[in-house]
Design a protein around this motif. Sequence first.
Motif, mmCIF file in Angstrom:
data_model
loop_
_atom_site.group_PDB
_atom_site.id
_atom_site.type_symbol
_atom_site.label_atom_id
_atom_site.label_comp_id
_atom_site.label_asym_id
_atom_site.label_seq_id
_atom_site.Cartn_x
_atom_site.Cartn_y
_atom_site.Cartn_z
ATOM 1 N N VAL A 95 0.906 -1.206 -0.114
ATOM 2 C CA VAL A 95 -0.081 -0.004 0.031
ATOM 3 C C VAL A 95 0.782 1.296 -0.019
ATOM 4 C CG1 VAL A 95 -0.201 -0.072 2.668
ATOM 5 C CG2 VAL A 95 -1.892 1.216 1.116
ATOM 6 N N VAL A 96 0.271 2.312 -0.490
ATOM 7 C CA VAL A 96 0.962 3.729 -0.515
ATOM 8 C C VAL A 96 -0.082 4.629 -0.180
ATOM 9 C CG1 VAL A 96 1.006 3.792 -3.063
ATOM 10 C CG2 VAL A 96 2.612 5.339 -1.619
ATOM 11 N N ASP A 97 0.213 5.649 0.651
ATOM 12 C CA ASP A 97 -0.813 6.442 1.036
ATOM 13 C C ASP A 97 -0.358 7.708 0.429
ATOM 14 O OD1 ASP A 97 -0.047 7.922 4.448
ATOM 15 O OD2 ASP A 97 1.124 7.861 2.680
ATOM 16 N N SER A 98 -0.926 8.993 0.686
ATOM 17 C CA SER A 98 -0.926 10.252 -0.144
ATOM 18 C C SER A 98 -0.740 11.267 1.321
ATOM 19 C CB SER A 98 -2.133 10.856 -0.887
ATOM 20 O OG SER A 98 -2.080 11.999 -1.312
ATOM 21 N N TRP A 99 0.224 11.910 1.305
ATOM 22 C CA TRP A 99 0.333 12.950 2.436
ATOM 23 C C TRP A 99 -0.630 13.938 2.461
ATOM 24 C CZ3 TRP A 99 1.194 18.065 1.912
ATOM 25 C CH2 TRP A 99 1.535 18.555 0.660
ATOM 26 N N SER A 100 -1.242 14.506 1.238
ATOM 27 C CA SER A 100 -1.929 15.541 1.078
ATOM 28 C C SER A 100 -3.402 14.836 1.145
ATOM 29 C CB SER A 100 -1.713 16.207 -0.251
ATOM 30 O OG SER A 100 -1.944 15.092 -1.347
ATOM 31 N N GLY A 101 -3.611 13.625 1.429
ATOM 32 C CA GLY A 101 -5.000 13.128 1.787
ATOM 33 C C GLY A 101 -5.698 12.759 0.447
ATOM 34 N N SER A 133 -3.677 3.636 -2.197
ATOM 35 C CA SER A 133 -3.575 2.549 -3.360
ATOM 36 C C SER A 133 -3.065 1.384 -2.373
ATOM 37 C CB SER A 133 -2.749 2.989 -4.332
ATOM 38 O OG SER A 133 -3.232 3.952 -4.911
ATOM 39 N N TYR A 134 -3.832 0.413 -2.815
ATOM 40 C CA TYR A 134 -3.608 -1.088 -1.907
ATOM 41 C C TYR A 134 -3.396 -1.967 -3.201
ATOM 42 C CZ TYR A 134 -5.808 1.041 2.181
ATOM 43 O OH TYR A 134 -5.917 1.775 3.300
ATOM 44 N N ALA A 135 -2.415 -2.943 -2.860
ATOM 45 C CA ALA A 135 -2.344 -4.005 -3.897
ATOM 46 C C ALA A 135 -3.733 -4.885 -3.683
ATOM 47 C CB ALA A 135 -1.239 -4.951 -3.300
ATOM 48 N N ASP A 136 -4.016 -5.372 -4.587
ATOM 49 C CA ASP A 136 -5.479 -6.334 -4.988
ATOM 50 C C ASP A 136 -5.388 -7.186 -3.920
ATOM 51 O OD1 ASP A 136 -5.486 -5.978 -8.833
ATOM 52 O OD2 ASP A 136 -6.047 -4.759 -7.079
ATOM 53 N N GLY A 186 -9.437 -4.378 0.903
ATOM 54 C CA GLY A 186 -10.656 -4.729 1.666
ATOM 55 C C GLY A 186 -10.367 -5.453 3.035
ATOM 56 N N ARG A 187 -9.026 -5.780 3.109
ATOM 57 C CA ARG A 187 -8.711 -6.295 4.346
ATOM 58 C C ARG A 187 -7.759 -5.605 5.024
ATOM 59 N NH1 ARG A 187 -5.645 -10.955 4.031
ATOM 60 N NH2 ARG A 187 -4.584 -10.591 1.993
ATOM 61 N N PHE A 188 -6.790 -4.752 4.330
ATOM 62 C CA PHE A 188 -5.736 -3.902 5.173
ATOM 63 C C PHE A 188 -6.246 -2.485 4.915
ATOM 64 C CE2 PHE A 188 -1.703 -6.766 4.469
ATOM 65 C CZ PHE A 188 -2.573 -7.943 4.990
ATOM 66 N N LYS A 216 8.680 7.431 0.317
ATOM 67 C CA LYS A 216 8.676 7.706 -1.242
ATOM 68 C C LYS A 216 9.688 8.784 -1.451
ATOM 69 C CE LYS A 216 5.895 9.047 -4.345
ATOM 70 N NZ LYS A 216 6.812 9.583 -4.858
ATOM 71 N N GLU A 217 10.675 8.554 -2.478
ATOM 72 C CA GLU A 217 11.633 9.742 -2.590
ATOM 73 C C GLU A 217 11.416 10.332 -4.096
ATOM 74 O OE1 GLU A 217 13.485 11.002 -0.245
ATOM 75 O OE2 GLU A 217 12.392 9.852 0.972
ATOM 76 N N ARG A 218 10.968 9.427 -4.778
ATOM 77 C CA ARG A 218 11.013 9.654 -6.205
ATOM 78 C C ARG A 218 9.788 9.036 -6.936
ATOM 79 N NH1 ARG A 218 14.738 6.296 -5.242
ATOM 80 N NH2 ARG A 218 16.041 7.690 -4.378
ATOM 81 N N GLY A 219 9.530 9.276 -8.368
ATOM 82 C CA GLY A 219 8.656 8.443 -9.064
ATOM 83 C C GLY A 219 7.314 9.087 -8.990
ATOM 84 N N PRO A 220 6.268 8.277 -9.217
ATOM 85 C CA PRO A 220 4.796 8.654 -9.405
ATOM 86 C C PRO A 220 4.321 8.484 -8.156
ATOM 87 C CG PRO A 220 5.303 6.955 -11.157
ATOM 88 C CD PRO A 220 6.621 7.064 -10.227
ATOM 89 N N SER A 221 3.352 9.678 -7.811
ATOM 90 C CA SER A 221 2.990 9.652 -6.376
ATOM 91 C C SER A 221 2.267 8.560 -5.647
ATOM 92 C CB SER A 221 1.676 10.582 -6.220
ATOM 93 O OG SER A 221 0.689 10.412 -7.368
ATOM 94 N N ARG A 222 1.929 7.479 -6.628
ATOM 95 C CA ARG A 222 1.502 6.322 -5.911
ATOM 96 C C ARG A 222 2.300 5.044 -6.413
ATOM 97 N NH1 ARG A 222 -3.116 8.975 -6.604
ATOM 98 N NH2 ARG A 222 -3.854 8.325 -8.433
ATOM 99 N N SER A 223 3.574 5.316 -6.747
ATOM 100 C CA SER A 223 4.642 4.408 -6.907
ATOM 101 C C SER A 223 4.750 3.014 -6.183
ATOM 102 C CB SER A 223 5.884 4.636 -7.076
ATOM 103 O OG SER A 223 6.731 3.989 -7.308
ATOM 104 N N GLN A 224 4.622 1.901 -7.038
ATOM 105 C CA GLN A 224 4.612 0.564 -6.465
ATOM 106 C C GLN A 224 5.915 -0.109 -6.454
ATOM 107 O OE1 GLN A 224 1.414 -2.167 -7.790
ATOM 108 N NE2 GLN A 224 -0.217 -0.384 -7.640
ATOM 109 N N ASN A 225 6.940 0.745 -7.029
ATOM 110 C CA ASN A 225 8.339 0.407 -7.325
ATOM 111 C C ASN A 225 9.096 0.463 -6.052
ATOM 112 O OD1 ASN A 225 10.905 -0.284 -8.101
ATOM 113 N ND2 ASN A 225 10.942 1.255 -9.694
ATOM 114 N N PRO A 226 9.528 -0.545 -5.376
ATOM 115 C CA PRO A 226 10.488 -0.382 -4.250
ATOM 116 C C PRO A 226 11.650 0.824 -4.628
ATOM 117 C CG PRO A 226 10.054 -2.665 -4.462
ATOM 118 C CD PRO A 226 9.600 -1.989 -5.710
#
Length: 125
Positions: free
Chosen positions: A49-55, A59-62, A66-68, A99-109
């Motif tokens: 999962v990744v959140d948004s600091w601005s509210g 985004s959750y992994a499929d 619904g559980r996390f 998160k330091e770089r990339g798209p705001s909801r990046s799933q890339n470690p």
Amino acid sequence: QVQLVESGGGLVQPGGSLRLSCAASGRTLSYSNMGWFRQAPGKEREFVVVDSWSGGVTSYADSVKGRFTMSRDNAKNTVYLQMNSLKPEDTAVYYCARKERGPSRSQNPGDYGYWGQGTQVTVSS
């Protein structure tokens, strides 16, 4: 520099719940998107999962949708991961990261620059 420390892992039966915490020191998390990842033995690190600091949208992994639930308390400089209806396949070491770089909801470690040491979650009867 940011130091992240996870806690709250443990052994739980299938269907049970755990709440993970990730406490930060050194810098505020208030303006950073934060993510949770997990890594099972012999597998690659996996986005949870990744959140948004601005509210914005969290985004959750499929596999966990619904559980996390991810939340944060900026006053405590801490993010949380509430995990319900746990399954054996959720067994892994769980890491929080900033998160330091990339798209705001990046799933890339690779887009995350600061990581905690991880906390073990084991789901087993």
